[in-house]
Enzyme design. Structure first.
Site, PDB file in Angstrom:
ATOM      1  N   ASN A  89      39.492  30.978  50.067  1.00  0.00           N
ATOM      2  CA  ASN A  89      40.188  30.845  48.792  1.00  0.00           C
ATOM      3  C   ASN A  89      39.363  30.143  47.717  1.00  0.00           C
ATOM      4  OD1 ASN A  89      42.696  30.396  46.962  1.00  0.00           O
ATOM      5  ND2 ASN A  89      42.001  28.329  47.401  1.00  0.00           N
ATOM      6  N   SER A 141      41.901  39.001  43.510  1.00  0.00           N
ATOM      7  CA  SER A 141      42.656  38.809  42.269  1.00  0.00           C
ATOM      8  C   SER A 141      43.010  40.158  41.673  1.00  0.00           C
ATOM      9  CB  SER A 141      41.802  38.022  41.255  1.00  0.00           C
ATOM     10  OG  SER A 141      42.375  38.021  39.967  1.00  0.00           O
ATOM     11  N   TYR A 154      33.485  37.165  36.691  1.00  0.00           N
ATOM     12  CA  TYR A 154      34.545  36.787  37.625  1.00  0.00           C
ATOM     13  C   TYR A 154      35.151  38.021  38.279  1.00  0.00           C
ATOM     14  CZ  TYR A 154      39.088  35.000  39.207  1.00  0.00           C
ATOM     15  OH  TYR A 154      40.194  34.682  39.954  1.00  0.00           O
ATOM     16  N   ALA A 155      35.473  39.028  37.472  1.00  0.00           N
ATOM     17  CA  ALA A 155      36.062  40.251  38.012  1.00  0.00           C
ATOM     18  C   ALA A 155      35.109  40.940  38.971  1.00  0.00           C
ATOM     19  CB  ALA A 155      36.443  41.193  36.874  1.00  0.00           C
ATOM     20  N   ALA A 156      33.812  40.876  38.683  1.00  0.00           N
ATOM     21  CA  ALA A 156      32.836  41.488  39.578  1.00  0.00           C
ATOM     22  C   ALA A 156      32.874  40.834  40.958  1.00  0.00           C
ATOM     23  CB  ALA A 156      31.434  41.384  38.982  1.00  0.00           C
ATOM     24  N   LYS A 158      35.497  39.430  42.309  1.00  0.00           N
ATOM     25  CA  LYS A 158      36.756  39.778  42.955  1.00  0.00           C
ATOM     26  C   LYS A 158      36.748  41.223  43.444  1.00  0.00           C
ATOM     27  CE  LYS A 158      38.497  35.727  42.618  1.00  0.00           C
ATOM     28  NZ  LYS A 158      38.741  34.935  43.830  1.00  0.00           N
ATOM     29  N   ILE A 187      49.354  33.370  38.500  1.00  0.00           N
ATOM     30  CA  ILE A 187      49.881  32.273  39.321  1.00  0.00           C
ATOM     31  C   ILE A 187      49.570  30.971  38.600  1.00  0.00           C
ATOM     32  CG2 ILE A 187      49.844  31.124  41.547  1.00  0.00           C
ATOM     33  CD1 ILE A 187      50.846  33.992  41.728  1.00  0.00           C
TER      34      ILE A 187
END
Length: 259
Positions: A89, A141, A154-156, A158, A187
């Site tokens: 996590n 995510s 960041y998306a890469a 995830k 969240i």
């Protein structure tokens, strides 16, 4: 609640937020939990795990470094007497325009968000093989599913976690170890309140279910995937997002006309 009695789990990044919610839920379901943290001691998480009647072992480490990944897993397994569950996590988010993302920032995001997952899992698998079974749950995510401004690096990571999850699930399927992922949506965690203008009221307008998620919403999903109730589930991505990924991207308010 799912039955995790006798299970030994390591949850990374469990000092606050989603990791804390997962660690506490695993304990409520019967697992002993090694609570990883990077900086601030996870006193509240440890108290909640112990309040659930389970053992808690805090373990500190910088999971962007491979030797630290190995040490954290080894210490967790040593303190708990083995390892049955790993929840990857720990991660960081950097909201930056693509053209403003430099090499240092890129490396920091990938080193923790992806490399940390990879090498924690690599060290945890031998303990699970020794136990005869195991479950790895990777936290990805909704950013790994679809785009959002200022989150390219960041998306890469995830998206990489999703591919890693599916590939590792196939590699370990014949060895009694399941690998799945959870994709949280909006969240509410402490850092949200550092975002200018953020409020729960603003957040609930973005979520079809009509409210912002809480860390406790993710915990039961992790407990399920870690438990024998999910024995025939591996290589899957479970989105816990209040319907965010289900909604068409061309959505508009009822009564309004699309532009």
């Amino acid at each position: 609640m799912y039955d995790l009695a006798g299970k030994r789990a390591l949850v990374t990044g469990a000092g606050m937020g989603i990791g804390q919610g997962i660690a506490v839920e695993l304990a409520r379901c019967g697992a002993d939990v090694a609570v990883h943290y990077a900086h601030t001691p996870p006193d509240e998480t440890v108290r909640e795990v112990e309040r659930a009647g389970r053992r808690a072992h805090p373990v500190q480490g910088d999971l962007s470094r491979v030797p630290e990944c190995e040490r954290v897993v080894e210490e967790a397994a040593s303190s708990l007497g083995g390892l049955d569950v790993l929840v990857n996590n720990a991660g960081i988010t950097r909201a930056l325009d693509f053209l403003d993302t430099d090499e240092e920032t890129y490396d920091a995001i990938f080193d923790l968000n992806m490399k940390g997952y990879f090498f924690c899992a690599r060290r945890a698998v031998p303990y699970m093989l020794e136990a005869g079974s195991g479950s790895i749950v990777n936290i990805t995510s909704v950013h790994g599913f679809a785009g959002f401004p200022h989150h390219t690096a960041y998306a890469a990571t995830k998206g990489a976690i999703i591919a890693f999850t599916r590939q590792l699930a196939i590699e370990l399927a014949g060895r009694g170890i399941r690998v799945n992922a959870i994709g949280p949506g909006l969240i509410e965690v402490p850092r949200y309140y550092d975002i200018p203008g953020y409020s729960p009221e603003q957040g609930r307008e973005l979520v079809p279910w009509g409210r912002v998620g809480k860390p406790k919403d993710v915990g039961p999903a992790a407990a399920f995937l870690a438990s024998d109730a999910a024995d025939f589930i591996t290589g899957q991505i479970l989105y816990v997002d209040g319907g965010t990924t289900a909604r068409m991207g061309l959505w508009w308010e009822q009564g309004e006309q699309p532009q």
